[in-house]
Design a protein around this motif. Structure first.
Motif, short mmCIF file in Angstrom:
data_model
loop_
_atom_site.label_atom_id
_atom_site.label_comp_id
_atom_site.label_asym_id
_atom_site.label_seq_id
_atom_site.Cartn_x
_atom_site.Cartn_y
_atom_site.Cartn_z
N ILE A 9 0.84 -1.20 0.00
CA ILE A 9 0.00 0.00 0.00
C ILE A 9 0.87 1.25 0.00
O ILE A 9 0.58 2.24 -0.66
N LEU A 10 1.98 1.18 0.73
CA LEU A 10 2.87 2.33 0.83
C LEU A 10 3.60 2.58 -0.48
O LEU A 10 3.73 3.71 -0.94
N THR A 11 4.11 1.51 -1.09
CA THR A 11 4.95 1.67 -2.27
C THR A 11 4.16 1.79 -3.56
O THR A 11 4.60 2.42 -4.51
N ASP A 12 2.96 1.20 -3.60
CA ASP A 12 2.22 1.18 -4.86
C ASP A 12 1.14 2.25 -4.95
O ASP A 12 0.84 2.73 -6.03
N SER A 13 0.56 2.64 -3.82
CA SER A 13 -0.50 3.64 -3.88
C SER A 13 -0.16 4.92 -3.14
O SER A 13 -0.87 5.91 -3.24
N GLY A 14 0.95 4.90 -2.39
CA GLY A 14 1.35 6.11 -1.68
C GLY A 14 0.35 6.53 -0.62
O GLY A 14 0.22 7.71 -0.32
N LEU A 15 -0.39 5.57 -0.04
CA LEU A 15 -1.36 5.87 1.01
C LEU A 15 -2.48 6.77 0.53
O LEU A 15 -3.07 7.49 1.32
N SER A 16 -2.77 6.75 -0.76
CA SER A 16 -3.75 7.69 -1.30
C SER A 16 -5.15 7.48 -0.73
O SER A 16 -5.98 8.38 -0.76
N PHE A 17 -5.41 6.27 -0.21
CA PHE A 17 -6.75 6.02 0.33
C PHE A 17 -6.84 6.34 1.82
O PHE A 17 -7.92 6.31 2.40
N VAL A 18 -5.72 6.64 2.47
CA VAL A 18 -5.71 6.93 3.91
C VAL A 18 -5.68 8.44 4.08
O VAL A 18 -4.66 9.08 3.89
N THR A 19 -6.82 9.02 4.44
CA THR A 19 -6.91 10.48 4.50
C THR A 19 -7.34 11.00 5.87
O THR A 19 -7.37 12.21 6.06
N THR A 20 -7.67 10.12 6.80
CA THR A 20 -8.12 10.57 8.12
C THR A 20 -7.37 9.82 9.22
O THR A 20 -6.75 8.78 8.97
N LYS A 21 -7.47 10.35 10.43
CA LYS A 21 -6.84 9.69 11.58
C LYS A 21 -7.46 8.31 11.79
O LYS A 21 -6.75 7.36 12.15
N GLU A 22 -8.74 8.20 11.55
CA GLU A 22 -9.41 6.91 11.71
C GLU A 22 -8.86 5.89 10.71
O GLU A 22 -8.67 4.71 11.05
N ASP A 23 -8.60 6.34 9.48
CA ASP A 23 -8.01 5.44 8.48
C ASP A 23 -6.64 4.94 8.94
O ASP A 23 -6.32 3.75 8.80
N LEU A 24 -5.83 5.85 9.48
CA LEU A 24 -4.51 5.46 9.95
C LEU A 24 -4.60 4.48 11.12
O LEU A 24 -3.87 3.48 11.16
N ASP A 25 -5.49 4.77 12.05
CA ASP A 25 -5.64 3.89 13.22
C ASP A 25 -6.07 2.49 12.79
O ASP A 25 -5.71 1.49 13.43
N ARG A 26 -6.82 2.42 11.71
CA ARG A 26 -7.30 1.13 11.23
C ARG A 26 -6.21 0.40 10.42
O ARG A 26 -6.14 -0.83 10.42
N THR A 27 -5.36 1.16 9.74
CA THR A 27 -4.38 0.57 8.83
C THR A 27 -3.04 0.28 9.49
O THR A 27 -2.38 -0.71 9.15
N CYS A 28 -2.63 1.11 10.43
CA CYS A 28 -1.29 0.99 11.01
C CYS A 28 -1.00 -0.36 11.67
O CYS A 28 0.12 -0.86 11.56
N PRO A 29 -1.96 -0.98 12.37
CA PRO A 29 -1.65 -2.30 12.94
C PRO A 29 -1.20 -3.32 11.89
O PRO A 29 -0.32 -4.14 12.16
#
Length: 221
Positions: A9-29
């Motif tokens: 997700i980091l290398t191919d999309s550049g986190l383009s779908f993660v735009t909120t704190k909630e998205d990060l909290d859900r994705t980071c684990p």
């Protein structure tokens, strides 16, 4: 490596779908579990020297995940620019399509040149010299295609999101770019490649690093 998939997700999309704190909290684990899995894999399957080399190549990704997933300045800065960068995604995909086509053309042309050299009746010295020249040209073409992609996509970021977003994306790029890319493409600046680039250009949405690494490794054999 199966456990590294969440990091694509980091290398191919550049986190383009993660735009909120909630998205990060859900994705980071998932990111953190992937890093833990990769560390276990390297300890189990790699020699000391291999682990040392891998750690160097993977350092930027590891650091970026750590900074992005903890509350602090980096995370706040990312969340400030993320919504606008998501809006730019459709424009940068046009840049990526051009980049992917260029990479395909480079690979095809290089393979044809190598096949032609193999069937030519030449001595070993001439053969090795031509092979090296082909590899050097291929390396330049790959690196310049990458530079052209960066300028294309960063131009979209500048126009729509401003200089602050562009500077942040440069920082993201510096961390995510593999050491292999930095070591072998540093000679091919936008100026060397004949690209009219602005200072500090970069993009939040990266082309697949896997694609770049595979292409570079072809010329490093």
């Amino acid at each position: 490596m199966q456990c590294a998939r969440p990091l694509s997700i980091l290398t191919d999309s550049g986190l383009s779908f993660v735009t909120t704190k909630e998205d990060l909290d859900r994705t980071c684990p998932s990111f953190q579990e992937a890093l833990k899995c990769i560390r276990a894999y390297t300890r189990r399957c790699m020699s000391y020297d291999q682990r040392k080399h891998f750690k160097k190549l993977f350092h930027g990704t590891n650091l970026m995940v750590h900074e992005l997933c903890k509350n602090g300045t980096y995370q706040e800065e990312y969340l400030t620019y993320a919504p606008c960068m998501k809006e730019v995604e459709s424009q940068t995909k046009v840049c990526f399509t051009r980049y992917a086509e260029a990479m395909h053309d480079i690979q095809t042309k290089t393979n044809l040149e190598e096949e032609r050299e193999e069937i030519m009746d030449t001595d070993i010295f001439t053969y090795e010299k031509r092979k090296r020249e082909t590899a050097d040209k291929g390396m330049r073409d790959v690196c310049c295609a990458f530079q052209e992609y960066l300028e294309c996509s960063s131009s979209s970021t500048r126009k729509q999101c401003g200089e602050g977003a562009e500077k942040f994306s440069r920082k993201f790029l510096d961390q995510m770019s593999s050491a292999l890319i930095r070591n072998h493409c540093h000679e091919y600046s936008p100026q060397v490649c004949g690209i009219d680039a602005s200072p500090g250009s970069g993009s939040m949405i990266l082309p697949s690093l896997t694609m770049i690494l595979i292409s570079l490794s072809h010329f490093l054999r």
